[in-house]
Design an enzyme around this catalytic site. Sequence first.
Site, short mmCIF file in Angstrom:
data_model
loop_
_atom_site.label_atom_id
_atom_site.label_comp_id
_atom_site.label_asym_id
_atom_site.label_seq_id
_atom_site.Cartn_x
_atom_site.Cartn_y
_atom_site.Cartn_z
N LYS A 29 0.15 4.28 -0.24
CA LYS A 29 -0.49 5.45 0.39
C LYS A 29 -0.24 6.71 -0.46
O LYS A 29 -0.17 6.62 -1.69
CB LYS A 29 0.02 5.62 1.82
N GLU B 55 -5.36 -5.35 10.60
CA GLU B 55 -4.35 -4.32 10.81
C GLU B 55 -4.63 -3.60 12.13
O GLU B 55 -5.45 -2.66 12.16
CB GLU B 55 -4.39 -3.31 9.67
N GLY C 82 2.31 1.99 10.76
CA GLY C 82 3.21 3.14 10.60
C GLY C 82 3.89 3.57 11.88
O GLY C 82 4.50 4.63 11.95
N GLU D 253 -6.76 4.24 7.96
CA GLU D 253 -6.66 5.69 7.71
C GLU D 253 -7.95 6.22 7.11
O GLU D 253 -8.34 7.36 7.36
CB GLU D 253 -5.43 5.98 6.84
N HIS E 232 -9.47 0.69 5.04
CA HIS E 232 -8.16 0.89 5.68
C HIS E 232 -8.34 1.80 6.90
O HIS E 232 -9.18 2.71 6.90
CB HIS E 232 -7.18 1.52 4.68
N ASN F 42 0.86 -1.18 0.00
CA ASN F 42 0.00 0.00 0.00
C ASN F 42 0.91 1.23 0.00
O ASN F 42 1.51 1.55 1.02
CB ASN F 42 -0.89 -0.03 1.26
N SER G 163 3.43 -2.40 10.36
CA SER G 163 4.88 -2.41 10.49
C SER G 163 5.51 -3.76 10.12
O SER G 163 6.45 -4.21 10.77
CB SER G 163 5.30 -1.95 11.90
C1 PEP Z 1 -0.75 -0.16 5.94
O1 PEP Z 1 -0.76 0.95 5.45
O2 PEP Z 1 -1.67 -0.90 5.65
C2 PEP Z 1 0.33 -0.54 6.84
C3 PEP Z 1 0.26 -1.70 7.42
O3 PEP Z 1 1.37 0.36 7.02
P1 PEP Z 1 2.81 0.06 7.71
O4 PEP Z 1 3.32 -1.21 7.10
O5 PEP Z 1 3.62 1.25 7.35
O6 PEP Z 1 2.56 -0.06 9.17
#
Ligand code: PEP
Length: 252
Positions: free
Chosen positions: A11, A167, A173, A97, A95, A9, A213
Amino acid sequence: MLKPFIAGNWKMNLTLKESKELAASLRTGVEGMNGVDVGVFPPFVFIEGVHSVLKGSSIILGAQNMYWEDKGAFTGEISGDMIKEVGCTHVILGHSERRHVFGETDSMINSKLSAAFAGDVMPIFCLGEKLDERESGDTFKVIERQLVAGLDGLTTEQVSRLTIAYEPVWAIGTGKTATPAQAQEVHARIRALLEDSYGKDVSARIRIQYGGSAKPDNAAELLSQPDINGLLVGGASLKKDDFLKIVSAAFE
Ligand code: PEP
């Protein structure tokens, strides 16, 4: 064993040039890794350019969001038909976000999931608890609410084609990864909930990715868990070498 699905992703990152260069490196880098599905989810405006680079390769191309209506007076929104026209087969929906920065509700995400299936775009349906919800012992309650509300009205056949991404919001992040055991516990719960509603055959067929992460040094251990069937990767998907190491961990 389900074929692992590693999705990047991107972003709101990269330039068009960087997106195309990253896509070209991944195209070369994943050659021969036939046992893994690899996908990239660039910003909307770079999708067409990335598609031109990936055309004919095995790499899945998707969007990070879509709206539930087909067309009309919805300024700033993008439909499923539009993302399909520029080469997407997949879309990330729900997601964290989108939920927590842009205020998307379970019911909005449900409308988007229905529209994605109606338009033949394959969704990755994201869910996960916030830190306060985990700390107050509500993780399973939150997951169940998001799952049930998100899948409301979908047919069993549609659900069977879904990818789910667990997630935990506190791990996205932040550099804090859920331990493999913490992730597995929630993945197993999601699979059990799916089994209760849709049966064992369907629940066994659904890939559940972990996201939060994920990095080259934790990918293999996360992927070794029985109910973790892939990873949704944010930050580490922007670095060619890191992302390819994660894909290799799934390949091995
Ligand atoms: C994501 O955006 O779905 C995500 C898991 O980000 P990160 O790997 O940066 O934590």
